[in-house]
Design a protein around this motif. Structure first.
Motif, PDB file in Angstrom:
ATOM      1  N   GLU A 159     -12.031  12.107  20.789  1.00 34.68           N
ATOM      2  CA  GLU A 159     -12.507  10.734  21.046  1.00 34.68           C
ATOM      3  C   GLU A 159     -12.362   9.859  19.806  1.00 34.68           C
ATOM      4  N   GLU A 160     -12.681  10.435  18.667  1.00 35.66           N
ATOM      5  CA  GLU A 160     -12.600   9.697  17.407  1.00 35.66           C
ATOM      6  C   GLU A 160     -11.143   9.294  17.122  1.00 35.66           C
ATOM      7  N   ALA A 161     -10.217  10.235  17.343  1.00 34.25           N
ATOM      8  CA  ALA A 161      -8.794   9.942  17.093  1.00 34.25           C
ATOM      9  C   ALA A 161      -8.309   8.833  18.027  1.00 34.25           C
ATOM     10  N   ILE A 162      -8.761   8.888  19.275  1.00 40.14           N
ATOM     11  CA  ILE A 162      -8.344   7.875  20.256  1.00 40.14           C
ATOM     12  C   ILE A 162      -8.909   6.500  19.861  1.00 40.14           C
ATOM     13  N   LYS A 163     -10.160   6.527  19.395  1.00 43.28           N
ATOM     14  CA  LYS A 163     -10.804   5.273  18.988  1.00 43.28           C
ATOM     15  C   LYS A 163     -10.053   4.656  17.795  1.00 43.28           C
ATOM     16  N   ASN A 164      -9.664   5.513  16.852  1.00 41.07           N
ATOM     17  CA  ASN A 164      -8.965   5.010  15.661  1.00 41.07           C
ATOM     18  C   ASN A 164      -7.506   4.639  15.923  1.00 41.07           C
ATOM     19  N   HIS A 165      -6.955   5.149  17.019  1.00 41.61           N
ATOM     20  CA  HIS A 165      -5.541   4.885  17.337  1.00 41.61           C
ATOM     21  C   HIS A 165      -5.423   4.494  18.806  1.00 41.61           C
ATOM     22  N   PRO A 166      -5.972   3.333  19.148  1.00 39.19           N
ATOM     23  CA  PRO A 166      -6.038   2.956  20.571  1.00 39.19           C
ATOM     24  C   PRO A 166      -4.661   2.765  21.208  1.00 39.19           C
ATOM     25  N   ASN A 167      -3.648   2.568  20.367  1.00 41.43           N
ATOM     26  CA  ASN A 167      -2.317   2.342  20.951  1.00 41.43           C
ATOM     27  C   ASN A 167      -1.449   3.594  21.011  1.00 41.43           C
ATOM     28  N   ALA A 168      -2.018   4.716  20.634  1.00 41.79           N
ATOM     29  CA  ALA A 168      -1.211   5.954  20.662  1.00 41.79           C
ATOM     30  C   ALA A 168      -0.657   6.155  22.068  1.00 41.79           C
ATOM     31  N   LYS A 169       0.558   6.701  22.122  1.00 41.39           N
ATOM     32  CA  LYS A 169       1.229   6.822  23.417  1.00 41.39           C
ATOM     33  C   LYS A 169       1.124   8.230  23.986  1.00 41.39           C
ATOM     34  N   MET A 170       1.014   9.200  23.083  1.00 41.64           N
ATOM     35  CA  MET A 170       1.125  10.592  23.527  1.00 41.64           C
ATOM     36  C   MET A 170       0.216  11.480  22.698  1.00 41.64           C
ATOM     37  N   ILE A 171      -0.212  12.577  23.323  1.00 38.27           N
ATOM     38  CA  ILE A 171      -0.874  13.639  22.564  1.00 38.27           C
ATOM     39  C   ILE A 171      -0.143  14.935  22.891  1.00 38.27           C
ATOM     40  N   VAL A 172       0.046  15.774  21.877  1.00 34.83           N
ATOM     41  CA  VAL A 172       0.696  17.061  22.104  1.00 34.83           C
ATOM     42  C   VAL A 172      -0.338  18.172  21.930  1.00 34.83           C
ATOM     43  N   LEU A 173      -0.495  18.964  22.969  1.00 31.07           N
ATOM     44  CA  LEU A 173      -1.385  20.125  22.889  1.00 31.07           C
ATOM     45  C   LEU A 173      -0.540  21.381  22.992  1.00 31.07           C
ATOM     46  N   ASN A 174      -0.972  22.428  22.348  1.00 32.34           N
ATOM     47  CA  ASN A 174      -0.277  23.719  22.459  1.00 32.34           C
ATOM     48  C   ASN A 174      -1.336  24.819  22.425  1.00 32.34           C
ATOM     49  N   PHE A 175      -1.462  25.502  23.542  1.00 32.48           N
ATOM     50  CA  PHE A 175      -2.434  26.598  23.606  1.00 32.48           C
ATOM     51  C   PHE A 175      -1.965  27.627  24.611  1.00 32.48           C
ATOM     52  N   PRO A 176      -2.189  28.918  24.378  1.00 31.37           N
ATOM     53  CA  PRO A 176      -2.546  29.491  23.097  1.00 31.37           C
ATOM     54  C   PRO A 176      -1.646  28.937  21.994  1.00 31.37           C
ATOM     55  N   SER A 177      -2.219  28.834  20.803  1.00 31.79           N
ATOM     56  CA  SER A 177      -1.550  28.073  19.751  1.00 31.79           C
ATOM     57  C   SER A 177      -0.655  28.913  18.854  1.00 31.79           C
ATOM     58  N   ASN A 178       0.485  28.369  18.557  1.00 34.48           N
ATOM     59  CA  ASN A 178       1.267  28.786  17.402  1.00 34.48           C
ATOM     60  C   ASN A 178       0.968  27.715  16.359  1.00 34.48           C
ATOM     61  N   PRO A 179       0.291  27.972  15.280  1.00 30.68           N
ATOM     62  CA  PRO A 179       0.159  29.253  14.586  1.00 30.68           C
ATOM     63  C   PRO A 179      -1.187  29.960  14.683  1.00 30.68           C
ATOM     64  N   THR A 180      -2.210  29.415  15.366  1.00 35.87           N
ATOM     65  CA  THR A 180      -3.541  30.007  15.163  1.00 35.87           C
ATOM     66  C   THR A 180      -3.888  31.117  16.148  1.00 35.87           C
ATOM     67  N   GLY A 181      -3.183  31.184  17.281  1.00 38.65           N
ATOM     68  CA  GLY A 181      -3.534  32.162  18.305  1.00 38.65           C
ATOM     69  C   GLY A 181      -4.789  31.790  19.085  1.00 38.65           C
ATOM     70  N   ARG A 182      -5.421  30.671  18.702  1.00 40.45           N
ATOM     71  CA  ARG A 182      -6.630  30.262  19.419  1.00 40.45           C
ATOM     72  C   ARG A 182      -6.242  29.606  20.754  1.00 40.45           C
ATOM     73  N   THR A 183      -7.157  29.693  21.724  1.00 37.36           N
ATOM     74  CA  THR A 183      -6.908  28.967  22.964  1.00 37.36           C
ATOM     75  C   THR A 183      -8.234  28.468  23.531  1.00 37.36           C
ATOM     76  N   TYR A 184      -8.156  27.693  24.617  1.00 38.40           N
ATOM     77  CA  TYR A 184      -9.342  27.049  25.171  1.00 38.40           C
ATOM     78  C   TYR A 184      -9.801  27.754  26.443  1.00 38.40           C
ATOM     79  N   SER A 185     -11.108  27.798  26.632  1.00 40.41           N
ATOM     80  CA  SER A 185     -11.662  28.312  27.883  1.00 40.41           C
ATOM     81  C   SER A 185     -11.484  27.215  28.943  1.00 40.41           C
ATOM     82  N   GLU A 186     -11.742  27.581  30.188  1.00 40.24           N
ATOM     83  CA  GLU A 186     -11.636  26.586  31.258  1.00 40.24           C
ATOM     84  C   GLU A 186     -12.597  25.415  30.997  1.00 40.24           C
ATOM     85  N   ALA A 187     -13.805  25.746  30.540  1.00 39.45           N
ATOM     86  CA  ALA A 187     -14.796  24.683  30.293  1.00 39.45           C
ATOM     87  C   ALA A 187     -14.306  23.751  29.181  1.00 39.45           C
TER      88      ALA A 187
END
Ligand SMILES: Cc1ncc(COP(=O)(O)O)c(C=O)c1O
Length: 387
Positions: A159-187
């Protein structure tokens, strides 16, 4: 004097830095007897039934161009795979394209959306090819470090990033992640989706490691944001098929149609034999990753524990085949210098965390896509080095 035409090359190309992970691996690769925990590809062979499908295609003289979006049978098998595995609904005729690996899907998508000055939000550490691609297209990168939050993007930081960059066009997500191996639960995915749904950001979601999860199942963000997500997936990691070059992108039909223009101009179509192999993998290899996951999980558990004992603090990663570990405080905190030193002195190859963006500095990436024997030897070498 020889003539030099370098000034003719586009500035965007000249200004583009290729990700240094490949150069760094090559550089330390010259160290004799090095154990490489640098590799980003499975150490397993492609499943036999997939290889057989390719051999049959060769023998059947299936050696012609296909539809530019890919054979409809391959697209249908990919769409069914995404439906069965992640409950995603894509019409193979209008919403899904077969690409030369996710790498090409990334290029075509970035080319289709990003021009001079367009802002793109990237949680880092992140797969560095994105950074290079955005520079190539004149995009401006907005890095959001996930380091303070155990390498997961939180709704608050988003939310903070969106607020600071209201004109951003895209966000890139990668999960499970290279390089961290972390991923998100359904929640966690639902919570991020709720924030993104209120914006008109294009969500590029690179889920290439979706089949490689440990003790958790993958939830695609496309399930919650079908109208604004361009989903990437492929067979490189799930089916140990990096060299076959099969990826897909999928999304709303009107956007896919535009991205597919770039795809067609870049490739015409993906290699036909690989597409036959891919159809077999998607249709009849839905459990092919399972035995690999069993092996990866053993290696992950071992490496995670041993690294923590050695003072390389790391969270237990839930996916992919990487561990992102903190460099112990008494050692060189510059990740690049540290990895160079460890390669030369301990003969263990790792990738500097700083190669994945600001959020990765002070850390190293270790890949466990190599034998347990290698991993054990690497740990024993690190033990000596740390002492
Ligand atoms: C996050 C991520 N995306 C994309 C790719 C490229 O995959 P492909 O082999 O399908 O081009 C990789 C490969 O390492 C990766 O780690």
């Amino acid at each position: 004097m020889t003539r030099d035409f370098i000034s003719k090359v586009n500035n965007e190309v000249k200004d583009t830095q290729l990700p240094d992970i490949y150069g760094f691996s090559e550089q330390i690769g010259k160290v004799p007897d090095l154990i490489k925990l640098t590799l980003g590809e499975p150490d397993f062979p492609t499943p036999q039934h997939v290889k057989d499908a390719a051999i049959a295609a060769i023998n059947d003289n299936d050696s012609h161009y296909t539809a530019t979006w890919g054979r409809i049978e391959t697209r249908k098998a990919a769409a069914d795979f995404l439906k069965n595995k992640y409950d995603l609904n894509y019409d193979p005729a209008t919403q899904l394209v077969v690409t030369n690996g996710v790498t090409e899907a990334m290029y075509t998508t970035v080319k289709a959306f990003i021009g001079e000055g367009d802002e793109v939000i990237i949680p880092t550490p992140a797969f560095p090819v994105y950074d290079s691609l955005f520079t190539l297209n004149g995009g401006e990168i907005v890095e959001v470090s996930t380091q303070p939050d155990n390498f997961l993007l939180t709704p608050e930081r988003l939310e903070e990033a969106i607020k600071n960059h209201p004109n951003a066009k895209m966000i890139v997500l990668n999960f499970p992640s290279n390089p961290t191996g972390r991923t998100y639960s359904e929640a966690q995915i639902k919570a991020l989706a709720a924030v993104l749904a209120k914006t008109d950001l294009i969500v590029v979601s690179d889920e290439i490691y979706s089949e490689l999860t440990y003790g958790t199942t993958h939830t695609s963000i496309a399930k919650y944001l079908p109208e604004q997500t361009i989903l990437f997936n492929g067979l490189s990691k799930s089916h140990a098929m990096t060299g076959w070059r099969i990826g897909i992108f999928a999304g709303p039909a009107n956007l896919v149609e535009q991205i597919a223009k770039v795809h067609e101009l870049v490739t015409t179509s993906v290699m036909t034999i690989s597409q036959f192999a891919a159809e077999e993998a998607f249709a009849n290899g839905q459990d092919d990753a399972k035995p690999m996951v069993v092996e990866y999980e053993k290696r992950r558990n071992y490496l995670h524990e041993e690294l923590n004992k050695l003072g390389f603090e790391n969270e237990l990663p839930e996916g992919a085949f990487y561990i992102f570990a903190k460099i112990p405080a008494h050692l060189n905190q510059n990740s690049y210098d540290f990895c160079l030193e460890v390669a030369r002195e301990a003969k263990v190859g790792m990738i500097p965390g700083g190669s994945f963006g600001k959020g990765g500095e002070g850390y190293v990436r270790l890949s466990y896509a190599t034998s347990m024997e290698n991993i054990k030897e690497a740990v024993s070498r690190l033990k000596k080095y740390v002492k």
